[in-house]
Design a protein around this motif. Structure first.
Motif, mmCIF file in Angstrom:
data_model
loop_
_atom_site.group_PDB
_atom_site.id
_atom_site.type_symbol
_atom_site.label_atom_id
_atom_site.label_comp_id
_atom_site.label_asym_id
_atom_site.label_seq_id
_atom_site.Cartn_x
_atom_site.Cartn_y
_atom_site.Cartn_z
ATOM 1 N N TRP A 1 0.834 -1.207 0.000
ATOM 2 C CA TRP A 1 0.000 0.000 0.000
ATOM 3 C C TRP A 1 0.869 1.257 0.000
ATOM 4 N N GLU A 2 0.254 2.332 -0.453
ATOM 5 C CA GLU A 2 0.831 3.669 -0.414
ATOM 6 C C GLU A 2 -0.247 4.629 0.074
ATOM 7 N N ARG A 3 0.204 5.713 0.739
ATOM 8 C CA ARG A 3 -0.744 6.646 1.346
ATOM 9 C C ARG A 3 -0.438 8.083 0.936
ATOM 10 N N THR A 4 -1.506 8.880 0.885
ATOM 11 C CA THR A 4 -1.366 10.304 0.598
ATOM 12 C C THR A 4 -1.031 11.044 1.900
ATOM 13 N N ALA B 1 0.822 8.600 -5.281
ATOM 14 C CA ALA B 1 0.733 7.396 -4.457
ATOM 15 C C ALA B 1 0.508 6.156 -5.324
ATOM 16 N N SER C 1 -7.786 6.243 5.589
ATOM 17 C CA SER C 1 -7.040 5.708 6.725
ATOM 18 C C SER C 1 -6.934 6.821 7.770
ATOM 19 N N ARG D 1 -6.063 10.202 5.847
ATOM 20 C CA ARG D 1 -5.289 10.139 4.609
ATOM 21 C C ARG D 1 -5.888 9.037 3.743
ATOM 22 N N THR D 2 -5.601 9.069 2.482
ATOM 23 C CA THR D 2 -6.132 8.075 1.560
ATOM 24 C C THR D 2 -5.094 6.972 1.344
ATOM 25 N N GLN D 3 -5.565 5.723 1.501
ATOM 26 C CA GLN D 3 -4.665 4.568 1.333
ATOM 27 C C GLN D 3 -5.031 3.811 0.063
ATOM 28 N N THR E 1 -4.265 0.318 -1.959
ATOM 29 C CA THR E 1 -3.766 -1.018 -1.624
ATOM 30 C C THR E 1 -3.925 -1.960 -2.814
ATOM 31 N N ASP F 1 4.044 -4.578 2.764
ATOM 32 C CA ASP F 1 3.532 -3.879 3.946
ATOM 33 C C ASP F 1 2.805 -4.811 4.904
#
Length: 283
Positions: free
Chosen positions: A83-86, A105, A140, A157-159, A161, A187
């Motif tokens: 996953w990556e997050r903003t 992201a 998230s 924040r926005t995740q 995945t 992750d």
């Protein structure tokens, strides 16, 4: 005299109709005959189906048997997530994540997923053994500092995945595959489940052993009761062979990278149960 006799023997049609009794026509007689024949047939059929006074119901012996088959697994499935997050923003902010932040992201996430797939293929895994799931986007929430009034500052924040699932036919290669996943900095490593390549063969074996157990129990009961078994009247599978894949590792955060290199899959249990009805043979 001759003329008088002739008058007495001649009768008009109206007189004939008066003498004919109602309900005595030829059609009614034919119907009554059919009804009597049907009643006689029903009586004879019912008498034929009634058991003779000296007949007794045939005895039967019913046996239930259960068997649990333990089989060593020969395949494994691994599940992981990237996953990556903003950047974090206030929950009550009307502004959502900017398109630029979402795009960045997602770009980072796709780059990492591509690198992970190439790393897995380098271990010798075929393409059809690697399944990369679709993208999911969800908020998230992050716990911020607490204000003077005791209320926490909630942020969001926005995740983004993407899951990945790997099927492994060679259990000896499992430690190397897990090392590759952790090296790629997944992750979350959701676990390893062990299974069988051919469930049907194992289920059939469990069912056959349950039937053998039923036969052995019936033979023992017949011997102890001094009776002789006849033919099998009915066989019922009271519990279909079923089993669950063994989960050998709990879901954990893979960022710690504290994973042992020793994995023991154990045994998979397959349960089967039958009920068999035998007739008790006459001596």
């Amino acid at each position: 005299m001759l003329s008088h006799t002739t008058q007495r023997t001649q009768t008009s049609p109206k007189a004939l109709n008066r003498r004919r009794l109602p309900g005595r026509g030829p059609c009614m007689g034919f119907s009554l005959g059919l009804l009597l024949a049907a009643c006689m047939t029903m009586s004879s059929t019912a008498a034929a189906h009634q058991p003779a006074p000296h007949e007794q119901p045939q005895g039967r012996l019913t046996v239930s048997a259960h068997h649990t088959l333990e089989v060593a697994p020969n395949m494994a499935t691994l599940s992981a997530r990237l996953w990556e997050r903003t950047p974090v923003r206030a929950v009550d902010s009307a502004r959502e994540a900017s398109p630029e932040a979402l795009s960045e992201a997602r770009s980072r996430l796709e780059d990492r997923m591509g690198e992970l797939i190439r790393t897995l293929e380098a271990t010798g895994l075929p393409r059809n053994a690697i399944q990369a799931g679709s993208l999911s986007v969800q908020p998230s929430y992050v716990q911020g500092p607490v204000y003077a009034d005791g209320q926490p500052d909630r942020r969001v924040r926005t995740q983004l995945t993407r899951p990945i699932t790997v099927t492994l036919d060679d259990l000896e290669a499992l430690p190397d595959l897990l090392d590759a996943l952790t090296t790629a900095s997944v992750d979350s490593l959701d676990g390893v489940s062990y299974d069988l390549k051919d469930r049907t063969a194992a289920s059939d074996e469990a069912l056959g052993l349950a039937i053998d157990r039923a036969k052995a129990k019936a033979a023992l009961m017949a011997e102890r009761l001094d009776i002789r078994l006849g033919r099998v009247l009915q066989v019922q599978e009271t519990q279909m062979p079923s089993f669950q894949p063994q989960m050998m590792m709990r879901a954990s955060d893979a960022s710690a990278k504290e994973m042992t290199s020793e994995y023991r899959p154990g045994q998979i249990e397959i349960d089967a149960e039958v009920a068999v009805h035998w007739a008790i043979a006459d001596e």
